[in-house]
Every structure is written in C-alpha cells, then in structure tokens.
Design an enzyme around this catalytic site. Sequence first.
Site, PDB file in Angstrom:
ATOM      1  N   LYS A   1     -10.771  23.049  -4.114  1.00 21.74           N
ATOM      2  CA  LYS A   1     -10.629  24.060  -3.428  1.00 21.74           C
ATOM      3  C   LYS A   1     -11.920  25.145  -3.548  1.00 21.74           C
ATOM      4  O   LYS A   1     -12.565  25.598  -2.836  1.00 21.74           O
ATOM      5  CB  LYS A   1      -9.278  24.789  -3.285  1.00 21.74           C
TER       6      LYS A   1
ATOM      7  N   GLN B   1      -1.267  28.219  -5.977  1.00 19.77           N
ATOM      8  CA  GLN B   1      -0.969  26.449  -5.819  1.00 19.77           C
ATOM      9  C   GLN B   1       0.387  26.330  -5.993  1.00 19.77           C
ATOM     10  O   GLN B   1       1.037  26.744  -6.984  1.00 19.77           O
ATOM     11  CB  GLN B   1      -2.004  26.189  -6.903  1.00 19.77           C
TER      12      GLN B   1
ATOM     13  N   ASP C   1      -2.690  30.218   3.458  1.00 19.23           N
ATOM     14  CA  ASP C   1      -2.155  28.960   3.274  1.00 19.23           C
ATOM     15  C   ASP C   1      -1.238  29.035   4.689  1.00 19.23           C
ATOM     16  O   ASP C   1      -0.914  27.806   5.038  1.00 19.23           O
ATOM     17  CB  ASP C   1      -1.131  28.907   2.099  1.00 19.23           C
TER      18      ASP C   1
END
Length: 278
Positions: free
Chosen positions: A52, A96, A119
């Site tokens: 990422k 995460q 997200d």
Amino acid sequence: MYQIIDGRKISQEIKDELKQQVAELKAQGKSICLAVIQVGSDPASSVYVGNKKKACAYIGIESLSYELPEETTQQELLDLVRKLNADDKVNGILVQLPLPGQIDEEKVIQTIAPEKDVDGFHEKNVGALCVGSRGYVSCTPLGIIELLRRSGIEIAGKHCVVLGRSNIVGKPMSLLLLRENGTVTICHSRTQNLKELTRQADILVVAVGKPGFVDDSYIKEGAVVIDVGIHRDENNRLCGDVDFEKAAPHTSAITPVPGGVGPMTIAMLTNNCVSSVQ
Ligand code: GUN
C-alpha cells in the site's frame, strides 16, 4: 477459450491515471497524505501494508507510517486515531486489519472520521453505499466492479451470485452489483442447496476464505468467476478460493490468484485517497 482477467495490468492503468491526477492536484497546491497504522507484525499484514505504501509513493501520495507493538492497548490506538482525525494534513486513515485480540476492531473503525475512512468501513460510509449517496466504498469490492467494467463485462440484468457475507467484501459487493443493476443473490455458510444457486450465476464472486472451495461443479458453463481468496497451499504457493485448473475451462472469464483481485484492492485504496481531496 476463456479470458484471464489481468488485475495487475488493470491496476497499473488505474495507478497511472491517478498519478496524472495527483500531479494536476499538486500543480494546484493540493497534496494528499495517508496515515497507515499497523499493530503488531503479522507477516501477511506487513506485506499488504508495504504494498500500500509503495503504491502511494508511485502515485505521489505521501504516507505516514505508524508501526505499533502487538501489546498496544485499545486506548492507545484510539488516541492515535483521534489525533489523526484532528490533523488537517492527514486526508486518509487506514488501520490494517486484523487487530490483536485485546482491541475491539469495530470500535476502532467507528472512531475513524468518516471523511478520512478511505477503507470505506465506517457505518456512515456503508450506509451511504446502501442508500446510494456519496461516500467511500470498501476497496476490494470496488476493485472488482472496476475489473469487470474495464474487461467489458456487462453487469446490468445479469444474475450475480456472491459467496460470502463479510462486512469488507460480501455485503458491499452485493450492494455494488445491485447499484450496477445486477440481480443479486447472497450465499453463505448456512445456505441450502448452494450449488443449485451458484450454477445459476452469470457472474460468481467467491469470498469464502477456503482454499479451492469452488470447482467446476459450482459453475454454469460460460460464467464469469471472480476469486477474492488468497491462501498458501501445501507447497507454499499462493492460491484462491477457486480451484483454477478445474474451474477455468468452464468459464468465459476468470481472475487468477495471484494477479487478479489483489492488486485492484490497492489501486482502489489510492483511488479513494485521491478522491478525498477532490
Ligand atoms: N485486511 C485485509 N484487507 C484489508 C483492507 O482492505 N483494509 C484494511 N485496513 N485491512 C485489511
């Protein structure tokens, strides 16, 4: 002959488009900054987080890294999230998952400011998707829609069967396919006569988290099959939820693992970061 949907190639196209957009934003004096938080050092999470950050660097998005120890308390993590919520320099926050057991994942997700939730996990963004208003959409399902679109696969009017009902993939996937005018069936671990349903799918999205679960017996001849799973097989090779060798010859198009859905998740994360400043 079936088409192998090349997620690496399509994600590269998207990243190049985004790179161009970021250069234009920079010329207007706008910059983009993503805060990436990892708690503990789960090797798979470290690989995802590394990829990422690499994609952000390629596109021109600044990333701030927070690598917290495994024993971080919920309070410490919430304090960091609140600090980043209040920081005007930070446009996006990514925590995460999974988080260690002492931390309530849901509480952390709901603490991220919805306008920085790149997200798309916050209930405000999930609700926006549900009623069709503007908000961030979970990256993996959004990437799948983009894969289908850029591969010339029509969704409208098609019977789309989604295998799995997780908050990250199955549920938002179903809502997105519905938004694209698909006819959607959601199947899960308690579904009866599963194969009867999957064999009706024009587009089958598999997100069950079980290696090789779907073989040719689940597939209607000529269906499009999208494999969201990622596992290591007994030879330590990456594999998906679909038994590719058995399934592929019966499809019209299929995503491989690796190189299918995975790269799209990252492309869509960077897409969400860019839209955070537009
Ligand atoms: N863990 C597995 N997939 C994801 C994802 O898309 N976002 C975050 N934050 N964690 C994950």
